[in-house]
Enzyme design. Structure first.
Site, PDB file in Angstrom:
ATOM      1  N   ASP A 114     -70.597  35.794-134.120  1.00 63.69           N
ATOM      2  CA  ASP A 114     -71.147  37.026-134.683  1.00 63.69           C
ATOM      3  C   ASP A 114     -72.321  36.701-135.613  1.00 63.69           C
ATOM      4  O   ASP A 114     -72.177  35.937-136.566  1.00 63.69           O
ATOM      5  CB  ASP A 114     -70.085  37.779-135.482  1.00 63.69           C
ATOM      6  CG  ASP A 114     -69.036  38.415-134.589  1.00 63.69           C
ATOM      7  OD1 ASP A 114     -69.246  38.453-133.368  1.00 63.69           O
ATOM      8  OD2 ASP A 114     -68.012  38.871-135.123  1.00 63.69           O
ATOM      9  N   ASN A 144     -60.361  37.717-132.375  1.00 66.43           N
ATOM     10  CA  ASN A 144     -59.988  38.485-133.567  1.00 66.43           C
ATOM     11  C   ASN A 144     -58.562  39.021-133.471  1.00 66.43           C
ATOM     12  O   ASN A 144     -57.795  38.988-134.439  1.00 66.43           O
ATOM     13  CB  ASN A 144     -60.953  39.660-133.759  1.00 66.43           C
ATOM     14  CG  ASN A 144     -62.353  39.213-134.117  1.00 66.43           C
ATOM     15  OD1 ASN A 144     -62.571  38.083-134.540  1.00 66.43           O
ATOM     16  ND2 ASN A 144     -63.313  40.103-133.940  1.00 66.43           N
ATOM     17  N   ARG A 323     -58.199  56.642-134.266  1.00 66.37           N
ATOM     18  CA  ARG A 323     -59.149  57.717-134.573  1.00 66.37           C
ATOM     19  C   ARG A 323     -59.902  57.464-135.876  1.00 66.37           C
ATOM     20  O   ARG A 323     -60.343  58.399-136.548  1.00 66.37           O
ATOM     21  CB  ARG A 323     -58.408  59.053-134.607  1.00 66.37           C
ATOM     22  CG  ARG A 323     -57.621  59.347-133.317  1.00 66.37           C
ATOM     23  CD  ARG A 323     -56.980  60.730-133.329  1.00 66.37           C
ATOM     24  NE  ARG A 323     -57.962  61.764-133.517  1.00 66.37           N
ATOM     25  CZ  ARG A 323     -57.862  62.739-134.443  1.00 66.37           C
ATOM     26  NH1 ARG A 323     -56.801  62.781-135.247  1.00 66.37           N
ATOM     27  NH2 ARG A 323     -58.802  63.642-134.563  1.00 66.37           N
ATOM     28  N   ASP A 354     -59.694  45.475-133.865  1.00 61.20           N
ATOM     29  CA  ASP A 354     -59.044  44.213-133.522  1.00 61.20           C
ATOM     30  C   ASP A 354     -57.893  43.919-134.480  1.00 61.20           C
ATOM     31  O   ASP A 354     -56.831  43.440-134.063  1.00 61.20           O
ATOM     32  CB  ASP A 354     -60.055  43.075-133.565  1.00 61.20           C
ATOM     33  CG  ASP A 354     -61.181  43.258-132.560  1.00 61.20           C
ATOM     34  OD1 ASP A 354     -60.939  43.920-131.536  1.00 61.20           O
ATOM     35  OD2 ASP A 354     -62.281  42.741-132.800  1.00 61.20           O
ATOM     36  N   ARG A 387     -63.070  44.241-146.154  1.00 65.51           N
ATOM     37  CA  ARG A 387     -63.620  42.883-146.141  1.00 65.51           C
ATOM     38  C   ARG A 387     -64.831  42.823-145.219  1.00 65.51           C
ATOM     39  O   ARG A 387     -64.892  43.544-144.226  1.00 65.51           O
ATOM     40  CB  ARG A 387     -62.562  41.895-145.624  1.00 65.51           C
ATOM     41  CG  ARG A 387     -61.344  41.791-146.509  1.00 65.51           C
ATOM     42  CD  ARG A 387     -60.197  41.136-145.759  1.00 65.51           C
ATOM     43  NE  ARG A 387     -59.097  40.839-146.668  1.00 65.51           N
ATOM     44  CZ  ARG A 387     -58.701  39.616-147.004  1.00 65.51           C
ATOM     45  NH1 ARG A 387     -59.299  38.570-146.481  1.00 65.51           N
ATOM     46  NH2 ARG A 387     -57.735  39.433-147.859  1.00 65.51           N
ATOM     47  N   GLY A 389     -66.992  41.042-142.352  1.00 63.04           N
ATOM     48  CA  GLY A 389     -66.791  40.113-141.239  1.00 63.04           C
ATOM     49  C   GLY A 389     -65.633  40.490-140.355  1.00 63.04           C
ATOM     50  O   GLY A 389     -64.546  40.812-140.830  1.00 63.04           O
TER      51      GLY A 389
END
Length: 405
Positions: A114, A144, A323, A354, A387, A389
């Site tokens: 990423d 992930n 949602r 994820d 968080r 990332g």
């Protein structure tokens, strides 16, 4: 010779048998520097997987086994060099018997690097903006979700394909640090490690993502067959759609045939999803994916319910529609259950889905009901969005406080 793990020993045994056809327990004991009792335990497991046939005092390959389906040369080299596979079973030291570890989950999916840029807002077409910060980190929906499941106590085998490029060692180092029990890493000599370019809006806490799947899309049937001994012993099988579609379908067929509960996170959306639905026990789309699958635009709770019913009618037993800020809708056994969103200080929604899927499958593997698992996973995802990332998964110990807040 360094001490090998159980999976490493078994790969060595199969490689030796592919050349020598028949070996004695004593020969294997001497070669592997373990007791004959340990060798017998390894052979019991390999025989259960229909890979070998035990004979008096030794072992041969199973009759009719197509050894070419198993990439043992590559597998063995990877095991010995990187120790990328750890044990998915354990030996009872008192009884010398093999027993399965709890919460056995197989995750097939992507690994991406990423590349993230944090912006005050999303740029307009043709606009150049200064980024307040940028970073390079690990990602990919499969990686992930496996990481999140491992964080929540599941015994995980994760399988992915990467390139032989500047990011391959980065991928190995990240996966070895996640606490995932087993990693099956296959390398492509023709395609690079997958990458994702991510814009994060600091103003809204939302993200925009462009993915180059790279090696993820080169997963082959041979790759899947090489992991078959792991797939057939799993209880829950989780996958997404950032990997080669035909490889995904084959792995799902193997898992389904051997009694695993198959969970599909249909992201990113693929127009061949209907081909997979007969193999799916549980589907976890977000509102956009549910809309694309059903043709029903999901904009509120009522339309989400209509979409859930439509997906169920396509043959999926359990439907879980995430949602975002409106929580999670569950549909199972003709009943709807709403899991309300929890308050959180959103800074980055990348990887929230994820985190949810990984925590969900971990709780299901522990025997929790769908409602219990989704409630827990919803809380875990609410911590993840606080968080930066996609792969910065929170500790499971924080979930109880969030649920009781």
């Amino acid at each position: 010779m360094n001490k090998l793990s159980q999976n490493e020993r078994r790969a060595v045994i199969l490689k030796l048998l592919s050349t020598h056809k028949q070996l004695s327990n004593l020969q294997l004991s001497n070669l592997l520097a373990v007791t004959t009792k340990t060798v017998r335990c390894d052979l019991v497991k390999l025989e259960e997987d229909a890979l070998v046939k035990r004979i008096h005092g030794g072992v041969t390959l199973s009759a009719g086994l197509d050894i070419t389906k198993y990439s043992f040369d590559a597998m063995l080299a990877e095991l010995i060099q990187h120790h990328s596979l750890s044990s998915s079973v354990e030996i009872d030291s008192n009884q010398g018997k093999l027993k399965k570890m709890k919460h056995n989950v197989f995750v097939l999916g992507s690994f991406n690097v990423d590349i993230v840029a944090n912006l005050a807002r999303f740029p307009q077409p043709g606009e150049t903006m200064h980024s307040s910060s940028s970073s390079i980190g690990a990602g990919g929906k499969g990686a992930n979700q496996a990481y999140a499941a491992a964080k929540n106590g599941a015994n995980i085998t994760f399988m992915a394909k990467i390139g032989t490029d500047q990011f391959s060692q980065f991928a190995r180092q990240h996966l070895s640090s996640t606490g995932i029990d087993n990693t099956i890493i296959i390398e492509s000599s023709t395609s690079p490690t997958g990458t994702a370019l991510i814009y994060v809006s600091e103003q809204a806490g939302e993200n925009m993502i462009a993915v180059n799947e790279g090696a993820n899309m080169t997963m082959t049937a041979e790759d899947i067959y090489s992991a078959k001994p792991h797939i057939i012993n799993t209880e829950l099988f989780l996958t997404q759609l950032e990997t080669n579609f035909d490889a995904i379908k084959l792995a799902m067929e193997i898992a389904k045939e051997h009694g695993a509960k198959v969970i599909l996170n249909p992201a990113p959306y693929h127009n061949r999803i209907p081909e997979l639905l007969p193999l799916v026990d549980m589907l976890t789309p977000n509102e956009t994916e549910a809309s694309l699958m059903t043709g029903i635009e999901v904009t509120d709770l009522d339309s989400a319910k209509q979409a859930a019913i439509a997906i169920n009618a396509l043959g999926v037993t359990s439907v879980v529609i995430t949602r975002g800020g409106d929580g999670v809708l569950l549909y199972e056994n003709g009943q709807f259950t709403q899991v309300d969103a929890l308050k959180s200080a959103v800074v980055d929604t990348t990887g929230a889905g994820d985190a949810f899927n990984g925590a969900l499958v971990a709780e299901l593997a522990k025997g929790k009901t769908l409602h219990q698992a989704a409630k827990y996973a919803n809380a875990y995802a609410s911590l993840a969005v606080e968080r930066f990332g996609a792969a910065n998964m929170p500790d499971a110990s924080l979930v109880a406080a969030r649920l009781n807040a």
